[in-house]
Design a protein around this motif. Structure first.
Motif, short mmCIF file in Angstrom:
data_model
loop_
_atom_site.label_atom_id
_atom_site.label_comp_id
_atom_site.label_asym_id
_atom_site.label_seq_id
_atom_site.Cartn_x
_atom_site.Cartn_y
_atom_site.Cartn_z
N VAL A 70 4.90 -56.14 -22.75
CA VAL A 70 5.55 -54.81 -22.23
C VAL A 70 5.69 -53.80 -23.59
CG1 VAL A 70 7.88 -54.02 -21.41
CG2 VAL A 70 6.99 -56.49 -20.99
N ILE A 71 5.43 -52.62 -22.87
CA ILE A 71 5.54 -51.48 -23.96
C ILE A 71 6.87 -50.91 -23.54
CG2 ILE A 71 4.15 -49.37 -24.74
CD1 ILE A 71 2.22 -51.65 -22.99
N VAL A 72 7.56 -50.51 -24.68
CA VAL A 72 8.73 -49.85 -24.56
C VAL A 72 8.40 -48.32 -25.25
CG1 VAL A 72 11.24 -49.66 -25.04
CG2 VAL A 72 10.13 -51.71 -24.77
N ALA A 73 8.27 -47.25 -24.25
CA ALA A 73 8.04 -46.00 -24.59
C ALA A 73 8.95 -45.04 -24.49
CB ALA A 73 6.63 -45.59 -23.98
N ILE A 74 10.28 -45.44 -24.54
CA ILE A 74 11.27 -44.67 -24.35
C ILE A 74 11.38 -43.64 -25.40
CG2 ILE A 74 14.01 -44.52 -24.08
CD1 ILE A 74 13.67 -47.09 -22.66
N GLY A 75 11.42 -42.27 -25.33
CA GLY A 75 11.32 -41.37 -26.48
C GLY A 75 12.59 -41.45 -27.16
N ASP A 76 13.29 -40.16 -27.39
CA ASP A 76 14.31 -39.64 -27.98
C ASP A 76 15.38 -40.59 -28.13
OD1 ASP A 76 12.67 -37.60 -28.40
OD2 ASP A 76 13.42 -36.36 -26.88
N ASP A 77 15.98 -41.47 -26.85
CA ASP A 77 16.86 -41.96 -26.70
C ASP A 77 16.81 -43.29 -27.58
OD1 ASP A 77 19.16 -43.45 -25.91
OD2 ASP A 77 19.06 -42.72 -23.81
N ILE A 78 17.05 -43.20 -28.82
CA ILE A 78 16.90 -44.57 -29.69
C ILE A 78 17.67 -45.81 -29.25
CG2 ILE A 78 17.34 -45.31 -32.08
CD1 ILE A 78 16.25 -42.55 -33.04
#
Ligand code: ADP
Length: 217
Positions: A70-78
């Motif tokens: 699984v790749i977590v590519a959620i950007g700005d929302d740390i």
């Protein structure tokens, strides 16, 4: 072999990872909290779904636990990226790769068990810098602060010499992993394999030794 990937977060990075994996023939489940992002990837993924990566129920209902990667590519929302990573590791997913925003984010991801932490802008910047300073370097992968793998054009001085003649490991402390010749690639070449002009060498070693090798030609 076909692999199963899920990508959570479909910003520029998530979209390009999903599209490329799908093009390479793998199964890709692409997820984003924003429906318009999901619509963008419909034709370039096996399945796509609207969902919140921080919501365990939603993730389970999408069958996320069946994915090896699984790749977590959620950007700005740390915060969302961190919570999502934590949930995935708690659910027992073997390989979770996460895009980090900064050094602090990286440290937290490391602590909660992210298997690989990616800094795309930083990595790409490094690669481009390597191209800029040496036109011989074709590609570059940083393994750690000290070690890298580079693809480098074979110098003319090596033309028609065997690896044994050149004795590169003894001279420079680096190892030739492969030789690319046109579309062919010779992985783990033998001592009596020859190098020709226009070959591309795939070389692993300490950065200082690789630099010495580049500069020697
Ligand atoms: P990039 O820098 O790769 O373009 P962005 O920050 O623009 O990254 O994109 C991140 C994506 O992650 C956005 O499409 C956003 O809708 C999505 N996203 C944000 N929070 C969540 C979440 N909790 N679950 C799923 N997707 C999310």
């Amino acid at each position: 072999m076909k692999k199963q990937f899920a990508v959570i977060g479909l910003g520029r990075f998530g979209i390009s990872v999903s599209t490329e994996l799908y093009k390479l023939g793998h199964d890709v489940l692409a997820i984003d909290i924003n429906e318009s992002k999901v619509n963008e990837i419909v034709n370039d993924s096996t399945h796509s779904a609207v969902g919140d990566g921080t919501d365990e129920k939603t993730m389970r209902s999408l069958g996320i636990t069946n994915f090896d990667h699984v790749i977590v590519a959620i950007g700005d929302d740390i915060q969302a990226s961190t919570l999502c990573t934590l949930l995935l590791k708690e659910m027992g997913i073997d390989s979770v790769w996460v895009k980090a925003q900064n050094y602090y984010h990286h440290k937290v991801l490391d602590k909660i068990g992210a298997d690989k932490i990616i800094h795309p802008e930083h990595d790409m910047g490094n690669r481009i810098a390597q191209h800029l300073v040496s036109e011989k370097v074709i590609d570059y992968i940083e393994l750690s602060d000290d070690f890298s793998i580079v693809e480098i054009a074979a110098p003319r001085s090596m033309d028609n010499h065997t690896l044994m003649d050149l004795n590169i490991r003894a001279q420079f402390g680096i190892t030739i992993l492969g030789i690319k010749r046109g579309k062919d690639i010779n992985i783990s070449p033998m001592a009596d394999d020859k190098i020709f002009e226009n070959d591309v060498l795939i070389v692993i070693g300490h950065k200082n030794d690789l630099k010495r090798f580049e500069d020697s030609n």
